[in-house]
Design a protein around this motif. Structure first.
Motif, PDB file in Angstrom:
ATOM      1  N   ALA A  20       0.702  -1.220   0.171  1.00 53.62           N
ATOM      2  CA  ALA A  20      -0.099  -0.020   0.017  1.00 53.62           C
ATOM      3  C   ALA A  20       1.052   1.202  -0.145  1.00 53.62           C
ATOM      4  CB  ALA A  20      -0.931  -0.198   1.067  1.00 53.62           C
ATOM      5  N   LEU A  21       0.057   2.311  -0.599  1.00 53.94           N
ATOM      6  CA  LEU A  21       0.964   3.720  -0.665  1.00 53.94           C
ATOM      7  C   LEU A  21       0.005   4.649  -0.186  1.00 53.94           C
ATOM      8  CD1 LEU A  21       3.175   4.022  -3.843  1.00 53.94           C
ATOM      9  CD2 LEU A  21       3.775   4.218  -1.525  1.00 53.94           C
ATOM     10  N   PRO A  22       0.424   5.719   0.459  1.00 50.90           N
ATOM     11  CA  PRO A  22      -0.757   6.596   0.769  1.00 50.90           C
ATOM     12  C   PRO A  22      -1.216   7.273  -0.560  1.00 50.90           C
ATOM     13  CG  PRO A  22       1.211   6.976   2.221  1.00 50.90           C
ATOM     14  CD  PRO A  22       1.612   5.857   1.327  1.00 50.90           C
ATOM     15  N   LEU A  23      -2.462   7.556  -0.503  1.00 50.61           N
ATOM     16  CA  LEU A  23      -3.211   7.825  -1.827  1.00 50.61           C
ATOM     17  C   LEU A  23      -2.625   9.154  -2.118  1.00 50.61           C
ATOM     18  CD1 LEU A  23      -5.376   7.423  -4.148  1.00 50.61           C
ATOM     19  CD2 LEU A  23      -7.190   8.490  -2.202  1.00 50.61           C
ATOM     20  N   ALA A  24      -2.535  10.040  -1.280  1.00 47.70           N
ATOM     21  CA  ALA A  24      -1.727  11.540  -1.450  1.00 47.70           C
ATOM     22  C   ALA A  24      -0.559  11.668  -2.406  1.00 47.70           C
ATOM     23  CB  ALA A  24      -1.541  12.086   0.076  1.00 47.70           C
ATOM     24  N   VAL A  25       0.231  10.482  -2.583  1.00 47.40           N
ATOM     25  CA  VAL A  25       1.581  10.464  -3.060  1.00 47.40           C
ATOM     26  C   VAL A  25       1.251   9.842  -4.667  1.00 47.40           C
ATOM     27  CG1 VAL A  25       2.959  10.427  -1.299  1.00 47.40           C
ATOM     28  CG2 VAL A  25       2.195   8.288  -2.491  1.00 47.40           C
ATOM     29  N   VAL A  26       0.138   9.046  -4.883  1.00 51.21           N
ATOM     30  CA  VAL A  26      -0.090   8.340  -6.164  1.00 51.21           C
ATOM     31  C   VAL A  26      -0.805   9.504  -7.060  1.00 51.21           C
ATOM     32  CG1 VAL A  26      -1.494   6.717  -7.161  1.00 51.21           C
ATOM     33  CG2 VAL A  26      -0.376   6.108  -4.865  1.00 51.21           C
ATOM     34  N   ARG A  27      -0.381   9.635  -8.229  1.00 48.52           N
ATOM     35  CA  ARG A  27      -0.790  10.454  -9.333  1.00 48.52           C
ATOM     36  C   ARG A  27      -1.745   9.850 -10.170  1.00 48.52           C
ATOM     37  NH1 ARG A  27      -0.389  13.156  -5.609  1.00 48.52           N
ATOM     38  NH2 ARG A  27       1.026  14.574  -5.186  1.00 48.52           N
ATOM     39  N   LYS A  28      -1.396   8.559 -10.555  1.00 45.53           N
ATOM     40  CA  LYS A  28      -1.989   7.841 -11.807  1.00 45.53           C
ATOM     41  C   LYS A  28      -1.453   6.366 -12.003  1.00 45.53           C
ATOM     42  CE  LYS A  28      -3.098  10.575 -15.314  1.00 45.53           C
ATOM     43  NZ  LYS A  28      -3.104  11.326 -16.761  1.00 45.53           N
ATOM     44  N   VAL A  29      -2.390   5.677 -12.621  1.00 46.10           N
ATOM     45  CA  VAL A  29      -2.019   4.332 -13.023  1.00 46.10           C
ATOM     46  C   VAL A  29      -1.794   4.274 -14.597  1.00 46.10           C
ATOM     47  CG1 VAL A  29      -2.714   1.787 -12.624  1.00 46.10           C
ATOM     48  CG2 VAL A  29      -3.185   3.181 -10.889  1.00 46.10           C
ATOM     49  N   LEU A  30      -0.914   3.606 -15.010  1.00 47.52           N
ATOM     50  CA  LEU A  30      -0.634   3.883 -16.615  1.00 47.52           C
ATOM     51  C   LEU A  30      -0.371   2.262 -16.828  1.00 47.52           C
ATOM     52  CD1 LEU A  30       1.606   6.943 -16.393  1.00 47.52           C
ATOM     53  CD2 LEU A  30      -0.779   6.729 -17.240  1.00 47.52           C
ATOM     54  N   LEU A  87       2.331   5.935 -11.220  1.00 46.72           N
ATOM     55  CA  LEU A  87       3.122   7.175 -11.079  1.00 46.72           C
ATOM     56  C   LEU A  87       2.706   7.873  -9.857  1.00 46.72           C
ATOM     57  CD1 LEU A  87       4.664   9.169 -12.677  1.00 46.72           C
ATOM     58  CD2 LEU A  87       2.566  10.509 -13.266  1.00 46.72           C
ATOM     59  N   VAL A  88       3.940   7.822  -8.884  1.00 46.65           N
ATOM     60  CA  VAL A  88       3.945   8.718  -7.784  1.00 46.65           C
ATOM     61  C   VAL A  88       4.844   9.974  -7.663  1.00 46.65           C
ATOM     62  CG1 VAL A  88       3.362   6.539  -6.605  1.00 46.65           C
ATOM     63  CG2 VAL A  88       5.749   7.192  -6.943  1.00 46.65           C
ATOM     64  N   GLU A  89       4.575  10.717  -6.529  1.00 46.35           N
ATOM     65  CA  GLU A  89       5.232  12.018  -6.558  1.00 46.35           C
ATOM     66  C   GLU A  89       5.139  12.589  -5.091  1.00 46.35           C
ATOM     67  OE1 GLU A  89       5.156  16.351  -8.345  1.00 46.35           O
ATOM     68  OE2 GLU A  89       3.587  15.072  -9.059  1.00 46.35           O
ATOM     69  N   THR A  90       6.611  12.642  -4.699  1.00 40.95           N
ATOM     70  CA  THR A  90       6.573  13.075  -3.173  1.00 40.95           C
ATOM     71  C   THR A  90       6.493  14.326  -3.063  1.00 40.95           C
ATOM     72  OG1 THR A  90       8.967  13.776  -3.282  1.00 40.95           O
ATOM     73  CG2 THR A  90       8.390  11.448  -2.744  1.00 40.95           C
ATOM     74  N   ALA A  91       6.041  14.907  -1.956  1.00 42.13           N
ATOM     75  CA  ALA A  91       5.637  16.557  -1.862  1.00 42.13           C
ATOM     76  C   ALA A  91       6.916  17.118  -1.177  1.00 42.13           C
ATOM     77  CB  ALA A  91       4.675  16.518  -0.462  1.00 42.13           C
ATOM     78  N   PRO A  92       7.230  18.238  -1.780  1.00 40.24           N
ATOM     79  CA  PRO A  92       8.252  19.006  -1.424  1.00 40.24           C
ATOM     80  C   PRO A  92       8.315  19.603   0.074  1.00 40.24           C
ATOM     81  CG  PRO A  92       6.871  20.523  -2.783  1.00 40.24           C
ATOM     82  CD  PRO A  92       6.392  18.954  -2.695  1.00 40.24           C
ATOM     83  N   ASP A  93       9.496  19.550   0.630  1.00 40.68           N
ATOM     84  CA  ASP A  93       9.539  19.977   1.916  1.00 40.68           C
ATOM     85  C   ASP A  93      10.782  20.772   2.082  1.00 40.68           C
ATOM     86  OD1 ASP A  93      11.441  17.978   2.339  1.00 40.68           O
ATOM     87  OD2 ASP A  93      10.405  16.977   3.558  1.00 40.68           O
ATOM     88  N   ALA A  94      11.146  20.954   3.245  1.00 40.05           N
ATOM     89  CA  ALA A  94      12.271  21.929   3.718  1.00 40.05           C
ATOM     90  C   ALA A  94      13.602  21.384   2.871  1.00 40.05           C
ATOM     91  CB  ALA A  94      12.705  22.104   5.022  1.00 40.05           C
ATOM     92  N   GLY A  95      13.970  22.011   1.918  1.00 34.64           N
ATOM     93  CA  GLY A  95      15.201  21.781   1.371  1.00 34.64           C
ATOM     94  C   GLY A  95      15.193  20.528   0.021  1.00 34.64           C
ATOM     95  N   ARG A  96      14.017  19.884  -0.052  1.00 35.11           N
ATOM     96  CA  ARG A  96      13.995  18.957  -0.928  1.00 35.11           C
ATOM     97  C   ARG A  96      12.978  19.057  -1.864  1.00 35.11           C
ATOM     98  NH1 ARG A  96      14.201  13.232   2.307  1.00 35.11           N
ATOM     99  NH2 ARG A  96      15.949  12.852   0.742  1.00 35.11           N
ATOM    100  N   LEU A 142       3.005  -1.231   4.100  1.00 32.80           N
ATOM    101  CA  LEU A 142       2.839   0.311   3.875  1.00 32.80           C
ATOM    102  C   LEU A 142       4.122   0.734   3.476  1.00 32.80           C
ATOM    103  CD1 LEU A 142       1.071   2.749   3.567  1.00 32.80           C
ATOM    104  CD2 LEU A 142       1.429   3.065   6.022  1.00 32.80           C
ATOM    105  N   LEU A 143       4.334   1.347   2.299  1.00 30.03           N
ATOM    106  CA  LEU A 143       5.802   1.977   1.938  1.00 30.03           C
ATOM    107  C   LEU A 143       5.596   3.248   2.167  1.00 30.03           C
ATOM    108  CD1 LEU A 143       5.283  -0.509   0.147  1.00 30.03           C
ATOM    109  CD2 LEU A 143       6.649   0.411  -1.573  1.00 30.03           C
ATOM    110  N   ASP A 144       6.767   3.779   2.694  1.00 32.20           N
ATOM    111  CA  ASP A 144       7.140   5.227   2.825  1.00 32.20           C
ATOM    112  C   ASP A 144       7.733   5.752   1.557  1.00 32.20           C
ATOM    113  OD1 ASP A 144       8.704   7.647   3.528  1.00 32.20           O
ATOM    114  OD2 ASP A 144       8.002   7.178   5.654  1.00 32.20           O
ATOM    115  N   MET A 145       7.126   6.538   0.841  1.00 35.81           N
ATOM    116  CA  MET A 145       7.927   7.064  -0.224  1.00 35.81           C
ATOM    117  C   MET A 145       9.096   7.982  -0.256  1.00 35.81           C
ATOM    118  SD  MET A 145       6.996   5.946  -3.049  1.00 35.81           S
ATOM    119  CE  MET A 145       8.172   6.620  -4.119  1.00 35.81           C
ATOM    120  N   GLU A 146       9.016   8.653   0.808  1.00 36.32           N
ATOM    121  CA  GLU A 146      10.443   9.479   1.196  1.00 36.32           C
ATOM    122  C   GLU A 146      11.632   8.489   1.421  1.00 36.32           C
ATOM    123  OE1 GLU A 146      10.721  12.645   0.812  1.00 36.32           O
ATOM    124  OE2 GLU A 146       8.753  13.224   0.571  1.00 36.32           O
ATOM    125  N   ARG A 147      11.409   7.467   2.274  1.00 36.62           N
ATOM    126  CA  ARG A 147      12.479   6.501   2.628  1.00 36.62           C
ATOM    127  C   ARG A 147      12.683   5.685   1.292  1.00 36.62           C
ATOM    128  NH1 ARG A 147      11.012   3.642   8.038  1.00 36.62           N
ATOM    129  NH2 ARG A 147       8.908   4.379   7.743  1.00 36.62           N
TER     130      ARG A 147
END
Length: 162
Positions: A20-30, A87-96, A142-147
């Protein structure tokens, strides 16, 4: 780390493992198309592919769950014929900056919600797992996309440094 509050997730399969991945990081299935292998890349990098006008890395995280020396883990050339790209995308944060990648998955199963009551400590490896979550269909990793991104960066650095 466990799930602190209700979390919407996308359930998918990686070579028979329910993840599983948090829905917030998933953009699309292709569909899996146009993946070009990258010479000397670590096995976790299946290749690169054109996706929505960008050339992005395609990751095969399933190799991280295979025992050392397993034929499927030996290279990124092993493919299931019906693989999809998540297709997944991490959120930008401090310095990343935000990072966009595609995960090679067997299939996307469903969208659901998990919570702390249905969350357990993850297996010790790979390091990018944040919890084992449960729903009516059973457990999922559950996967952590940042890690996950950090894990892949380390794998690439090890290849470049050698």
């Amino acid at each position: 780390m466990t799930v602190a509050a209700p979390l919407d997730v996308v359930f998918f399969e990686l070579r028979g493992l329910r993840c599983a991945l948090p829905l917030a990081v998933v953009r699309k299935v292709l569909p899996m198309r146009g993946v070009t292998p990258v010479p000397l890349a670590p096995a976790v990098v299946r290749g690169i592919a054109p996706v929505q006008g960008f050339i992005i890395p395609v990751l095969d995280l399933a190799v991280c769950f295979q025992p050392a020396g397993d034929e499927m883990a030996e290279g990124s050339a092993y493919r299931f014929p019906k693989d999809k790209l998540l297709l997944v995308e991490t959120a930008p944060d401090a310095g990343r900056e935000a990072v966009r990648v595609a995960l090679a998955v067997e299939r996307v199963v469903s969208i659901g919600t998990v919570d702390e009551q249905h969350s357990r400590v993850p297996p010790p490896r790979p390091s990018f797992l944040s919890a084992t979550v449960l729903d009516a269909s059973g457990p999922a990793l559950l996967l952590d996309m940042e890690r996950t991104i950090d894990y892949v960066r380390d794998a690439i650095s090890a290849v470049i440094g050698s």
